[in-house]
Write a protein that holds these residues in place. Structure first.
Motif, PDB file in Angstrom:
ATOM      1  N   ILE A   1       0.637  -1.130  -0.228  1.00 50.85           N
ATOM      2  CA  ILE A   1       0.388  -0.281   0.073  1.00 50.85           C
ATOM      3  C   ILE A   1       1.073   1.472  -0.311  1.00 50.85           C
ATOM      4  O   ILE A   1       1.363   1.227   0.994  1.00 50.85           O
ATOM      5  CB  ILE A   1      -1.408   0.192   1.449  1.00 50.85           C
ATOM      6  N   ILE A   2       1.217   1.900  -0.582  1.00 47.14           N
ATOM      7  CA  ILE A   2       1.600   3.377  -1.388  1.00 47.14           C
ATOM      8  C   ILE A   2       0.763   4.593  -1.224  1.00 47.14           C
ATOM      9  O   ILE A   2       0.040   4.349  -2.160  1.00 47.14           O
ATOM     10  CB  ILE A   2       2.853   2.842  -2.715  1.00 47.14           C
ATOM     11  N   ASP A   3       1.502   5.409  -0.163  1.00 43.03           N
ATOM     12  CA  ASP A   3       0.964   6.909  -0.553  1.00 43.03           C
ATOM     13  C   ASP A   3       1.976   7.805  -1.367  1.00 43.03           C
ATOM     14  O   ASP A   3       2.279   8.131  -1.777  1.00 43.03           O
ATOM     15  CB  ASP A   3       1.225   7.614   0.853  1.00 43.03           C
ATOM     16  N   ALA A   4       0.364   7.519  -2.744  1.00 44.85           N
ATOM     17  CA  ALA A   4       0.509   8.811  -3.896  1.00 44.85           C
ATOM     18  C   ALA A   4       0.993   9.993  -3.792  1.00 44.85           C
ATOM     19  O   ALA A   4       0.817  11.070  -4.253  1.00 44.85           O
ATOM     20  CB  ALA A   4      -0.072   8.130  -4.709  1.00 44.85           C
ATOM     21  N   ASN A   5       0.688  10.390  -2.345  1.00 45.15           N
ATOM     22  CA  ASN A   5       0.492  11.691  -1.888  1.00 45.15           C
ATOM     23  C   ASN A   5       2.005  12.724  -2.717  1.00 45.15           C
ATOM     24  O   ASN A   5       1.535  13.275  -3.302  1.00 45.15           O
ATOM     25  CB  ASN A   5      -0.400  12.242  -0.719  1.00 45.15           C
ATOM     26  N   ASN A   6       2.467  12.256  -1.989  1.00 45.07           N
ATOM     27  CA  ASN A   6       4.379  12.296  -1.488  1.00 45.07           C
ATOM     28  C   ASN A   6       5.135  11.878  -2.436  1.00 45.07           C
ATOM     29  O   ASN A   6       6.482  12.549  -2.103  1.00 45.07           O
ATOM     30  CB  ASN A   6       4.514  12.434   0.055  1.00 45.07           C
ATOM     31  N   ASN A   7       4.762  10.342  -2.709  1.00 50.49           N
ATOM     32  CA  ASN A   7       6.071  10.243  -3.411  1.00 50.49           C
ATOM     33  C   ASN A   7       5.168  10.149  -5.249  1.00 50.49           C
ATOM     34  O   ASN A   7       4.581  10.117  -5.844  1.00 50.49           O
ATOM     35  CB  ASN A   7       5.778   8.290  -3.951  1.00 50.49           C
TER      36      ASN A   7
END
Length: 183
Positions: free
Chosen positions: A155-161
């Protein structure tokens, strides 16, 4: 360069504006495997309709969802691939790696705005409506809660990556799972 011993299927899901298409495209190119990303947008183009028309029609005709979802799974089963769709991690049960990308509503709306232009407030409203309609349909048609993705392998946070960083995280997980090797 990466070596894939056996076939590998990566399923990537997330709501509109999370970067699914960008990440899937970059990953498929990096791994040199097929990209499967058949969506309502492609169906709309094929039928000569707008995306909004397809979404509206899908509210009353489950065949739209069933066709898109079954077609992309059929394509994904043919050979190694990256499958990118709202329901990829639920529909492609045999995926070797299931990845969920999430981003907050503001980030997603801004990305859609940057990609397609228009009015940001209208995009926020449309995106919110689309999320709500999608969730209702997935629950009704498949008994899938697309807000419950805790089973995903990553599960990857796409807000800041950045998309490149997300691809790097996915590749590292594939290496850890011994699904690919660096050559």
């Amino acid at each position: 360069m990466y070596k894939i011993e056996n076939e590998v299927r990566v399923a990537i899901s997330g709501k509109s504006g999370c970067g699914n298409t960008t990440v899937c495209t970059l990953l498929s190119k990096k791994l040199n495997i097929n990209l499967v990303n058949y969506t309502f947008r492609q169906l709309a183009e094929e039928k000569g309709l707008t995306l909004a028309e397809v979404i509206q029609n899908a509210k009353n005709d489950d065949d739209y969802d069933k066709y898109v979802d079954n077609h992309q799974v059929e394509l994904a089963r043919q050979k190694s691939c990256v499958l990118g769709s709202r329901l990829a991690i639920w529909m492609l049960k045999e995926a070797d790696l299931k990845v969920y990308l999430f981003a907050d509503d503001e980030t997603r709306a801004k990305r859609v705005f940057n990609r397609e232009g228009g009015n940001l407030d209208e995009i926020k409203q449309f995106t919110s409506m689309r999320d709500s309609e999608d969730t209702k349909r997935y629950k009704r048609i498949y008994n899938i809660d697309n807000n419950d993705y805790n089973f995903a392998d990553l599960i990857i946070d796409a807000n800041n990556n950045t998309p490149e960083k997300i691809v790097e995280l996915i590749i590292n997980k594939l290496i850890d799972k011994k699904l690919i090797q660096i050559v």
